[in-house]
Design a protein around this motif. Structure first.
Motif, PDB file in Angstrom:
ATOM      1  N   GLN A 152      -0.598  -9.418 -14.098  1.00  0.00           N
ATOM      2  CA  GLN A 152      -0.275  -8.012 -13.518  1.00  0.00           C
ATOM      3  C   GLN A 152       1.278  -7.809 -13.124  1.00  0.00           C
ATOM      4  OE1 GLN A 152      -3.873  -6.022 -10.973  1.00  0.00           O
ATOM      5  NE2 GLN A 152      -4.273  -8.181 -11.349  1.00  0.00           N
ATOM      6  N   HIS A 153       1.702  -8.712 -12.378  1.00  0.00           N
ATOM      7  CA  HIS A 153       3.146  -8.746 -11.922  1.00  0.00           C
ATOM      8  C   HIS A 153       4.049  -8.815 -13.221  1.00  0.00           C
ATOM      9  CE1 HIS A 153       6.425 -10.371  -9.442  1.00  0.00           C
ATOM     10  NE2 HIS A 153       6.991 -10.666 -10.549  1.00  0.00           N
ATOM     11  N   GLU A 154       3.557  -9.799 -14.244  1.00  0.00           N
ATOM     12  CA  GLU A 154       4.559  -9.564 -15.390  1.00  0.00           C
ATOM     13  C   GLU A 154       4.389  -8.369 -16.107  1.00  0.00           C
ATOM     14  OE1 GLU A 154       6.868 -11.534 -15.347  1.00  0.00           O
ATOM     15  OE2 GLU A 154       5.882 -13.156 -13.805  1.00  0.00           O
ATOM     16  N   ILE A 155       3.255  -7.781 -16.221  1.00  0.00           N
ATOM     17  CA  ILE A 155       2.989  -6.621 -17.064  1.00  0.00           C
ATOM     18  C   ILE A 155       3.611  -5.560 -16.453  1.00  0.00           C
ATOM     19  CG2 ILE A 155       1.381  -4.955 -17.927  1.00  0.00           C
ATOM     20  CD1 ILE A 155      -0.515  -7.449 -18.690  1.00  0.00           C
ATOM     21  N   ASP A 156       3.735  -5.468 -14.971  1.00  0.00           N
ATOM     22  CA  ASP A 156       4.340  -4.408 -14.409  1.00  0.00           C
ATOM     23  C   ASP A 156       5.947  -4.358 -14.802  1.00  0.00           C
ATOM     24  OD1 ASP A 156       2.517  -3.270 -12.741  1.00  0.00           O
ATOM     25  OD2 ASP A 156       3.012  -4.193 -10.902  1.00  0.00           O
ATOM     26  N   HIS A 157       6.517  -5.303 -15.108  1.00  0.00           N
ATOM     27  CA  HIS A 157       7.862  -5.589 -15.298  1.00  0.00           C
ATOM     28  C   HIS A 157       8.063  -4.780 -16.581  1.00  0.00           C
ATOM     29  CE1 HIS A 157      10.166  -8.075 -12.478  1.00  0.00           C
ATOM     30  NE2 HIS A 157       9.159  -8.986 -12.515  1.00  0.00           N
ATOM     31  N   LEU A 158       7.251  -4.668 -17.454  1.00  0.00           N
ATOM     32  CA  LEU A 158       7.346  -4.158 -18.889  1.00  0.00           C
ATOM     33  C   LEU A 158       7.152  -2.565 -18.642  1.00  0.00           C
ATOM     34  CD1 LEU A 158       4.886  -6.257 -20.955  1.00  0.00           C
ATOM     35  CD2 LEU A 158       7.377  -6.662 -20.466  1.00  0.00           C
ATOM     36  N   ASN A 159       6.675  -2.266 -17.452  1.00  0.00           N
ATOM     37  CA  ASN A 159       6.806  -0.793 -17.183  1.00  0.00           C
ATOM     38  C   ASN A 159       7.889  -0.266 -16.176  1.00  0.00           C
ATOM     39  OD1 ASN A 159       4.515  -0.071 -18.973  1.00  0.00           O
ATOM     40  ND2 ASN A 159       3.445  -1.493 -17.762  1.00  0.00           N
ATOM     41  N   GLY A 160       8.769  -1.087 -15.825  1.00  0.00           N
ATOM     42  CA  GLY A 160       9.826  -0.957 -14.983  1.00  0.00           C
ATOM     43  C   GLY A 160       9.208  -0.906 -13.414  1.00  0.00           C
ATOM     44  N   ILE A 161       8.415  -1.493 -13.085  1.00  0.00           N
ATOM     45  CA  ILE A 161       7.684  -1.594 -11.649  1.00  0.00           C
ATOM     46  C   ILE A 161       7.937  -2.915 -11.226  1.00  0.00           C
ATOM     47  CG2 ILE A 161       5.547  -1.400 -10.207  1.00  0.00           C
ATOM     48  CD1 ILE A 161       4.453   0.129 -12.628  1.00  0.00           C
ATOM     49  N   MET A 162       8.324  -2.986  -9.997  1.00  0.00           N
ATOM     50  CA  MET A 162       8.655  -4.204  -9.206  1.00  0.00           C
ATOM     51  C   MET A 162       7.662  -4.362  -8.352  1.00  0.00           C
ATOM     52  SD  MET A 162      11.565  -5.416 -10.501  1.00  0.00           S
ATOM     53  CE  MET A 162      12.354  -6.470  -9.472  1.00  0.00           C
ATOM     54  N   PHE A 163       7.339  -5.815  -7.943  1.00  0.00           N
ATOM     55  CA  PHE A 163       6.170  -6.138  -7.039  1.00  0.00           C
ATOM     56  C   PHE A 163       6.286  -5.307  -5.603  1.00  0.00           C
ATOM     57  CE2 PHE A 163       9.200  -9.107  -5.414  1.00  0.00           C
ATOM     58  CZ  PHE A 163       8.942  -9.435  -4.191  1.00  0.00           C
ATOM     59  N   TYR A 164       7.356  -5.174  -5.207  1.00  0.00           N
ATOM     60  CA  TYR A 164       7.557  -4.675  -3.949  1.00  0.00           C
ATOM     61  C   TYR A 164       7.331  -3.033  -3.799  1.00  0.00           C
ATOM     62  CZ  TYR A 164      12.345  -3.902  -5.489  1.00  0.00           C
ATOM     63  OH  TYR A 164      13.310  -3.538  -6.244  1.00  0.00           O
ATOM     64  N   ASP A 165       7.138  -2.462  -4.899  1.00  0.00           N
ATOM     65  CA  ASP A 165       6.777  -1.060  -5.174  1.00  0.00           C
ATOM     66  C   ASP A 165       5.639  -0.937  -4.718  1.00  0.00           C
ATOM     67  OD1 ASP A 165       9.450  -0.698  -6.260  1.00  0.00           O
ATOM     68  OD2 ASP A 165       8.424  -0.540  -8.432  1.00  0.00           O
ATOM     69  N   HIS A 166       4.522  -1.952  -4.620  1.00  0.00           N
ATOM     70  CA  HIS A 166       3.056  -1.759  -4.175  1.00  0.00           C
ATOM     71  C   HIS A 166       2.847  -2.018  -2.952  1.00  0.00           C
ATOM     72  CE1 HIS A 166       1.759  -1.720  -8.515  1.00  0.00           C
ATOM     73  NE2 HIS A 166       2.408  -2.938  -8.761  1.00  0.00           N
ATOM     74  N   ILE A 167       3.812  -2.588  -2.050  1.00  0.00           N
ATOM     75  CA  ILE A 167       3.604  -2.983  -0.706  1.00  0.00           C
ATOM     76  C   ILE A 167       3.682  -1.672   0.066  1.00  0.00           C
ATOM     77  CG2 ILE A 167       4.799  -4.173   1.207  1.00  0.00           C
ATOM     78  CD1 ILE A 167       5.747  -6.288  -0.668  1.00  0.00           C
ATOM     79  N   ASP A 168       2.741  -1.854   0.974  1.00  0.00           N
ATOM     80  CA  ASP A 168       2.813  -0.606   1.945  1.00  0.00           C
ATOM     81  C   ASP A 168       3.833  -0.660   2.882  1.00  0.00           C
ATOM     82  OD1 ASP A 168       2.052   0.996   4.277  1.00  0.00           O
ATOM     83  OD2 ASP A 168       0.054   0.790   4.347  1.00  0.00           O
ATOM     84  N   LYS A 169       4.826   0.460   2.889  1.00  0.00           N
ATOM     85  CA  LYS A 169       5.955   0.299   3.445  1.00  0.00           C
ATOM     86  C   LYS A 169       5.724   0.378   5.210  1.00  0.00           C
ATOM     87  CE  LYS A 169       8.147   0.441  -0.461  1.00  0.00           C
ATOM     88  NZ  LYS A 169       7.419  -0.545  -1.092  1.00  0.00           N
ATOM     89  N   GLN A 170       4.600   1.062   5.615  1.00  0.00           N
ATOM     90  CA  GLN A 170       4.604   1.140   6.984  1.00  0.00           C
ATOM     91  C   GLN A 170       3.761  -0.135   7.668  1.00  0.00           C
ATOM     92  OE1 GLN A 170       5.747   4.256   8.259  1.00  0.00           O
ATOM     93  NE2 GLN A 170       6.262   4.377   5.905  1.00  0.00           N
ATOM     94  N   LYS A 171       3.056  -0.473   6.856  1.00  0.00           N
ATOM     95  CA  LYS A 171       2.352  -1.869   7.308  1.00  0.00           C
ATOM     96  C   LYS A 171       2.367  -2.968   6.391  1.00  0.00           C
ATOM     97  CE  LYS A 171      -0.960   0.806   7.987  1.00  0.00           C
ATOM     98  NZ  LYS A 171      -2.488   1.503   8.094  1.00  0.00           N
ATOM     99  N   PRO A 172       3.331  -3.555   5.951  1.00  0.00           N
ATOM    100  CA  PRO A 172       3.414  -4.598   4.871  1.00  0.00           C
ATOM    101  C   PRO A 172       2.556  -5.691   4.832  1.00  0.00           C
ATOM    102  CG  PRO A 172       5.593  -4.517   6.320  1.00  0.00           C
ATOM    103  CD  PRO A 172       4.533  -3.394   6.669  1.00  0.00           C
ATOM    104  N   LEU A 173       2.248  -6.210   6.229  1.00  0.00           N
ATOM    105  CA  LEU A 173       1.366  -7.356   6.444  1.00  0.00           C
ATOM    106  C   LEU A 173      -0.263  -6.902   7.083  1.00  0.00           C
ATOM    107  CD1 LEU A 173       4.178  -9.684   7.627  1.00  0.00           C
ATOM    108  CD2 LEU A 173       3.127  -9.853   5.315  1.00  0.00           C
ATOM    109  N   ALA A 174      -0.478  -5.901   6.889  1.00  0.00           N
ATOM    110  CA  ALA A 174      -1.765  -5.440   7.137  1.00  0.00           C
ATOM    111  C   ALA A 174      -2.679  -5.693   6.050  1.00  0.00           C
ATOM    112  CB  ALA A 174      -1.918  -4.077   7.566  1.00  0.00           C
ATOM    113  N   PRO A 175      -3.987  -6.643   6.375  1.00  0.00           N
ATOM    114  CA  PRO A 175      -4.802  -6.856   5.190  1.00  0.00           C
ATOM    115  C   PRO A 175      -5.155  -5.627   4.315  1.00  0.00           C
ATOM    116  CG  PRO A 175      -5.172  -8.106   7.258  1.00  0.00           C
ATOM    117  CD  PRO A 175      -4.029  -7.194   7.480  1.00  0.00           C
TER     118      PRO A 175
END
Length: 184
Positions: A152-175
């Motif tokens: 999924q990480h690599e396929i995201d690259h093909l669509n211009g998406i970086m892994f950190y785009d998915h991280i919750d900016k308010q609570k990055p380490l909340a399960p």
């Protein structure tokens, strides 16, 4: 041979472009690029070669990361049971996925991102990927756990998406609620 100097870094415009579909059957140039990408991942996991050529260890790479805006990925990763998943694919697509989510407890890293970006990245727990191997033959892979996350990480690259785009900016380490934590 692909080396660290060939890998473009976060901020480069190619990393945010949607990559082009590779015409099939693949050209010799596209076949060679895909083979070189898989060779990079293999060599980066070999401590002697990694040191000799100054390679950062990786378990996957997408063509946009070497400034080639085409739909190509190479992955070499072992799951918890010790099963090796190694694939070099043209035009990979997720054709089905679970509703259940998963995330890496260590967070994700990327050859194109030199800093550590803390945070959990929600991914599908199970996926089926369809793509074409170096000779243009259709491949279907059913994946779960770490291999599913890496694809999924690599396929995201093909669509211009970086892994950190998915991280919750308010609570990055909340399960992530309802998601399965995955250890490397």
């Amino acid at each position: 041979m692909i080396t660290m100097k060939d890998i473009i870094l976060d901020g480069h415009p190619t990393l945010r472009k949607i990559a082009e579909v590779v015409p099939l059957p693949p050209s010799q140039e596209d076949q060679q690029t895909l083979k070189d990408m898989l060779q990079y991942v293999q060599d980066s996991q070999d401590p002697e070669k990694a040191e000799k050529y100054g390679l950062r260890s990786g378990i996957g790479i997408a063509a946009p990361q070497i400034n080639v805006s085409k739909k190509m990925i190479a992955v070499r990763v072992t799951d918890k049971a010790g099963t090796l998943y190694e694939a070099a694919l043209f035009n990979p697509k997720i054709i089905s996925h679970s509703m259940e989510k998963a995330y890496l407890t260590t967070g994700e890293g990327c050859l194109s991102v030199e800093t550590t970006i803390p945070g959990y990245v929600p991914r599908y727990a199970r996926i089926t990927v369809k793509g074409y191997d170096v000779d243009g033959n259709e491949q279907k892979l059913r994946l779960k756990g770490l291999p599913a996350i890496v694809f999924q990480h690599e396929i995201d690259h093909l669509n211009g998406i970086m892994f950190y785009d998915h991280i919750d900016k308010q609570k990055p380490l909340a399960p992530i609620e309802g998601a399965t934590p995955v250890d490397r």
